[in-house]
Every structure is written in structure tokens, then in C-alpha cells.
Design a protein around this motif. Structure first.
Motif, mmCIF file in Angstrom:
data_model
loop_
_atom_site.group_PDB
_atom_site.id
_atom_site.type_symbol
_atom_site.label_atom_id
_atom_site.label_comp_id
_atom_site.label_asym_id
_atom_site.label_seq_id
_atom_site.Cartn_x
_atom_site.Cartn_y
_atom_site.Cartn_z
ATOM 1 N N UNK A 1 -14.589 -14.488 -9.713
ATOM 2 C CA UNK A 1 -14.910 -14.669 -8.299
ATOM 3 C C UNK A 1 -14.413 -16.047 -7.889
ATOM 4 N N UNK A 2 -13.690 -16.103 -6.778
ATOM 5 C CA UNK A 2 -13.133 -17.377 -6.305
ATOM 6 C C UNK A 2 -13.517 -17.584 -4.849
ATOM 7 N N UNK A 3 -13.443 -18.842 -4.411
ATOM 8 C CA UNK A 3 -13.843 -19.184 -3.040
ATOM 9 C C UNK A 3 -12.685 -19.821 -2.293
ATOM 10 N N UNK A 4 -12.784 -19.762 -0.984
ATOM 11 C CA UNK A 4 -11.928 -20.501 -0.067
ATOM 12 C C UNK A 4 -12.831 -21.144 0.975
ATOM 13 N N UNK A 5 -12.670 -22.442 1.271
ATOM 14 C CA UNK A 5 -11.635 -23.332 0.727
ATOM 15 C C UNK A 5 -11.811 -23.533 -0.775
ATOM 16 N N UNK A 6 -10.709 -23.904 -1.409
ATOM 17 C CA UNK A 6 -10.651 -23.839 -2.868
ATOM 18 C C UNK A 6 -11.442 -24.892 -3.644
ATOM 19 N N UNK A 7 -11.690 -26.115 -3.145
ATOM 20 C CA UNK A 7 -12.433 -27.062 -4.000
ATOM 21 C C UNK A 7 -13.828 -26.552 -4.308
ATOM 22 N N UNK A 8 -14.291 -26.782 -5.530
ATOM 23 C CA UNK A 8 -15.647 -26.401 -5.900
ATOM 24 C C UNK A 8 -16.660 -27.474 -5.522
ATOM 25 N N UNK A 9 -16.169 -28.567 -4.985
ATOM 26 C CA UNK A 9 -17.039 -29.650 -4.511
ATOM 27 C C UNK A 9 -16.629 -29.949 -3.064
ATOM 28 N N UNK A 10 -17.377 -29.382 -2.124
ATOM 29 C CA UNK A 10 -17.033 -29.463 -0.701
ATOM 30 C C UNK A 10 -17.930 -30.494 -0.021
#
Length: 279
Positions: free
Chosen positions: A82-91
Motif C-alpha cells: 500500500x502506497x500513499x500520495x503525496x509520496x513522503x512518509x513524513x508530511x
């Protein structure tokens, strides 16, 4: 007389050294006659032609066993990540400085271009709740089910071009990695939890974070050239009490047989990211 003998010896040595390169008496070049060189060159020509032919034959036989659409060996895990957008995992979102959030907004807008109505109108209107099977079709290019960005509603970027970042209620888009032939059993949906004592309200788009089965199976990059993954948008409805705190959010694929609790792979069927909103 001794000098005469030395000169004769030197001349004889020079002559014998030159004869190693070319001997005019026997016609030998580097110790071989012309016919000997011709035979050995012919041998190596035939030998290397045979090796090249064997290599080409084995490659041709191997290519006969390959499918243009499906890899011969798939050593990847059978369950998607499972991936997210926006891509950084620290927003990090700054509510009072909209310009600092531009990088996230630009990523989301760029990512959703393929989900615009102008692109999706070319795709098929599929039956919800049913796999879109195309195994028996003779077409080289498989059809794709529509997924319009408008189904993400307030996280679509259409009504709110800032995707909630200017209001301190940011949207996060989630998608599963592509796995050829995957047909999840059950009714898959995305569920997110915030790791803190007090609860935070979360909105899901489409409703209940549902991932419809009509977007499965995926037939590979070559056959399913225009395929787009179904998306789930998560909108974090943060309050002032939640600002200036780093929030750890974990999202999982639930309701089906997709694995989401493998301790060896933290991204298998799930993803954890951190988000901080400052005023």
C-alpha cells in the motif's frame, strides 16, 4: 680476426631473430606457413559460428516459453503493498503558509491527471462488485474500468484545489501496488487509524474506503497499458487540539484475503505515515 667472427655472430643472431617473425626461406610467418594459418583460422571460424548458432538456438527455444504479458518468473510477493500520495512518509503541513504546501498539492494534481474525465471517458463502464475478467478475449490490449477523480469528492482537487491543505484538513490518496492476476476475495476496503489517545474523525472517498472488485484482475503492463489503480482518499478532519503534534497514521487493506499483518514487511497490505499540521 676476432672482430670479424663477432660481426658474423651478431649478423647470424639478427637473422635468426627476424626469422621468428618471417622466414623468407620457408615462407613462414610467426612459425606457420600460409596454409597452416588458413587452416587454423578456418577452424576458429567454424568453432565460433557453431557457438553462436547454439546460443541463438537456446535463446529462441527460451523465448518460445515466454508470455509477452506475464513474466516467466514472479519472485515478488503475491500480496500487494500500500502506497500513499503525496509520496513522503513524513508530511509537514503549514496552515498559515500555503506556499510551503505547494509541493504536496503539485504531486497530487500531477498524479490525478490520468483520472480526469477526458481520460476516463475512453474506458469501460464496468459492473460494480464483479471482477472484470478478460481471459477469453482475443484482443492484445485489455479494457480498463473507469475511475473518475470526481468520486474522490472533496479530495479530488476539483472543488478544493488545495486538497484541504490550506484548511489544515489534508487529503491523502492511497493505492495498492499492481499484482498480475490478483483477485482479492471478499470486499476490500481501506481502514486508517491514528495512533493517539483521542480519536480523530476521518472521511473516506469513495464511501467507506471501498475498493471495488471490478478493477481486478490486472493483466500486466503490456496488455493493460492504460490501466489505472482504484484510489481511496483519506481526509483527516483535524482540530486546533491536533495541530503542532506529530500524528502517526496507519492504513490497512481490510475485508479480504490480502495480507496486512506480516511483521517482516511493514508495507504489505498496509502503510504507516506521519503528518504534522502547524498553524
Amino acid at each position: 680476426m676476432a672482430k670479424t667472427e663477432d660481426k658474423a655472430t651478431n649478423k647470424e643472431n639478427d637473422s635468426s631473430w627476424k626469422d621468428v617473425i618471417y622466414n623468407p626461406r620457408t615462407g613462414e610467418l610467426l612459425g606457420r606457413t600460409a596454409s597452416s594459418w588458413a587452416l587454423i583460422l578456418l577452424f576458429y571460424l567454424v568453432f565460433y559460428c557453431f557457438l553462436a548458432g547454439m546460443f541463438a538456438l537456446t535463446m529462441w527455444v527460451m523465448l518460445l516459453t515466454l508470455d509477452d504479458n506475464v513474466p516467466r518468473y514472479r519472485d515478488r510477493v503475491p500480496h500487494p503493498g500500500l502506497v500513499i500520495r503525496p509520496s513522503p512518509l513524513d508530511i509537514k503541513v503549514n496552515k498559515s503558509d500555503p506556499q510551503s504546501n505547494a509541493v504536496y498539492i503539485k504531486q497530487l494534481e500531477s498524479f490525478l491527471q490520468r483520472y480526469n474525465d477526458t481520460e476516463q471517458e475512453r474506458n469501460e463502464e464496468c459492473n460494480p462488485g464483479e471482477y472484470f475478467l478478460q481471459d477469453d478475449t482475443e484482443e492484445n490490449t485489455k479494457k480498463v474500468c473507469r475511475f473518475k477523480r470526481g468520486s474522490l469528492r472533496s479530495c479530488s482537487g476539483l472543488s478544493d484545489t488545495s486538497f484541504g491543505y490550506s484548511d489544515g484538513k489534508p487529503c491523502i490518496l492511497l493505492k495498492m501496488n499492481r499484482i498480475i492476476g490478483l483477485k482479492p476475495r471478499g470486499d476490500p476496503y481501506i481502514n486508517c487509524t491514528v495512533k493517539r489517545d483521542s480519536q480523530i474523525e476521518i472521511q473516506y472517498f469513495p464511501s467507506k474506503g471501498r475498493i471495488d472488485k471490478m478493477y481486478f484482475p490486472y493483466y500486466g503492463k503490456k496488455a493493460h497499458e492504460n490501466y489505472v489503480q482504484p484510489l481511496v482518499a483519506v481526509k483527516l478532519l483535524l482540530n486546533k487540539e491536533d495541530y503542532n503534534n506529530e500524528l502517526a497514521v496507519e492504513c490497512r487493506v481490510e475485508g479480504c484475503d490480502i495480507r496486512n499483518n506480516d511483521e517482516r514487511d511493514k508495507f504489505l497490505g498496509r502503510v504507516t505515515f506521519r503528518i504534522t499540521v502547524v498553524e
